[in-house]
Scaffold this motif. Structure first.
Motif, short mmCIF file in Angstrom:
data_model
loop_
_atom_site.label_atom_id
_atom_site.label_comp_id
_atom_site.label_asym_id
_atom_site.label_seq_id
_atom_site.Cartn_x
_atom_site.Cartn_y
_atom_site.Cartn_z
N ILE A 121 -7.37 -1.31 -5.50
CA ILE A 121 -8.56 -1.42 -6.02
C ILE A 121 -8.69 -0.75 -7.34
N VAL A 122 -8.86 -1.51 -8.29
CA VAL A 122 -9.07 -0.63 -9.63
C VAL A 122 -10.30 -1.03 -10.43
N LEU A 123 -10.72 0.03 -11.00
CA LEU A 123 -11.96 -0.24 -11.87
C LEU A 123 -11.43 -0.37 -13.42
N ASP B 35 -22.60 5.89 -18.72
CA ASP B 35 -23.41 6.34 -17.63
C ASP B 35 -22.44 7.06 -16.72
N ARG B 36 -22.45 7.21 -15.28
CA ARG B 36 -21.54 7.91 -14.45
C ARG B 36 -20.62 6.95 -13.76
N THR B 37 -20.51 5.58 -14.29
CA THR B 37 -19.92 4.60 -13.59
C THR B 37 -18.42 5.23 -13.27
N ARG C 63 -13.92 7.39 -9.57
CA ARG C 63 -13.04 8.23 -9.36
C ARG C 63 -13.17 9.34 -8.19
N GLN C 64 -14.33 9.63 -7.96
CA GLN C 64 -14.89 10.34 -6.88
C GLN C 64 -14.50 9.57 -5.77
N LEU C 65 -14.67 8.29 -5.56
CA LEU C 65 -14.33 7.44 -4.39
C LEU C 65 -12.60 7.15 -4.43
N GLY C 66 -12.00 7.73 -5.32
CA GLY C 66 -10.39 7.63 -4.94
C GLY C 66 -9.93 6.35 -5.54
N ILE C 67 -10.75 5.79 -6.54
CA ILE C 67 -10.41 4.24 -7.35
C ILE C 67 -9.78 4.58 -8.75
#
Length: 332
Positions: free
Chosen positions: A76-78, A85-87, A92-96
């Motif tokens: 999964i990548v963003l 904003d904090r998107t 990244r905090q969720l490991g993505i």
């Protein structure tokens, strides 16, 4: 039999044979086994722009079910469009892994737009199948991903699968039943029926939840903005035929309302994307002398006033034509 009658029967048959329901693919273990038998890898790319309210829930919901519990997704990548904003931080905090699409392939120049994010996601993903879902889904559920994947896994003829759904609009604290899809019904579907009647059975050509086989997606051009979905369908149809396209009922998708002005601008670029493909079909220039700016009408009491905004719908070439892509994906 007249041409129109023959097309109508063709569309009816396609609709009956190539329309699926997400519930057909609820058995996730079976889907995983089907994927593994075909030795396929699957990528999910999430385009985003200022979606801090929903992106965390979207990632957690999909990752926990379709990567951690069932290994349906391999990555999964963003793909971010310079969110303010904090998107990106949340992802990244969720490991993505997070990419800012304006920073990819800089030698081709940065552009704004969702289509740009989707095009560049082909560069940074590795899956044989690539799925995209929007990150503003309020009622996120794993079916938005596995529903799209299911037809691709069970029907090898399919190159592209589009989601469709009921689209109530969330406006503040109110939910307006079946009020969504205005650009679809007022712009996209009328134009499809006029110029591409073979595609008239596609319920929601502009839906943001869809996926396809990399070997097909890398061969088509991508509109850089909101014309990306309609352009993708038309090009897959023209290159691989109607039978290469499927659609799946994803039940209901709740999203936030957009202003009428935003929808008007969306329609403006979608029309450009359609006419660009008509140019290729007929070998005639239709857009060269056409206005690419839009006069927007505003009202500030007690007067109306005009504002001009440049809204050209630019295009990117098929990704497989780029040497950087060919090198990254070991294509000779």
């Amino acid at each position: 039999m007249s041409g129109a009658k023959a097309i109508s029967l063709l569309v009816d048959r396609w609709f009956a044979e190539n329309t699926y329901h997400a519930s057909e693919f609820d058995d996730l273990q079976r889907l995983v086994e089907t994927k593994e038998k075909q030795n396929l890898t699957i990528s999910l790319a999430l385009p985003a722009l200022n979606e801090e309210e929903t992106v965390g829930t979207v990632i957690q919901t999909i990752k926990s079910k379709l990567m951690d519990e069932f290994h349906l997704l391999d990555e999964i990548v963003l793909i971010d469009s310079t969110s303010s904003d904090r998107t990106r931080e949340i992802a990244r905090q969720l490991g993505i892994p997070v990419y800012i699409h304006q920073e990819l392939l800089r030698e081709y120049g940065p552009r704004r737009g969702k289509g740009e994010a989707l095009w560049k996601s082909l560069l940074v993903t590795r899956g044989d199948i690539v799925v995209w879902i929007d990150t503003d889904i309020v009622n996120i559920h794993p079916r938005f991903v596995y529903g799209v994947l299911g037809p691709l896994l069970v029907n090898p003829r399919l190159q592209l699968v589009k989601g469709f759904y009921q689209r109530p609009l969330k406006s503040e604290d109110r939910l307006q039943s079946a009020a969504g899809g205005r650009v679809t019904e007022l712009t996209a579907r009328p134009m499809i029926n006029l110029f591409y009647p073979e595609l008239s059975g596609i319920i929601q050509p502009l839906a943001g939840e869809y996926g396809g086989r990399r070997k097909a997606l890398e061969q088509i051009s991508f509109s850089s903005g909101y014309g990306v979905e309609i352009g993708m369908i038309i090009e897959i149809f023209e290159k691989f035929g109607l039978e290469s396209i499927g659609q799946v009922d994803l039940l209901e998708r709740i999203h936030h309302n957009q202003t009428l002005e935003a929808l008007s601008k969306m329609s403006f670029v979608i029309l450009q994307a359609i006419f660009r493909r008509l140019e290729r079909r007929y070998g005639r220039s239709l857009l060269e002398d056409v206005n690419k700016s839009m006069k927007l009408i505003h009202y500030s009491e007690p007067n109306y006033f005009l504002e001009v905004e440049e809204l050209p719908e630019l295009e990117r070439p098929p990704m497989v034509e780029l040497p950087e892509y060919r090198a990254a994906h070991h294509i000779e």
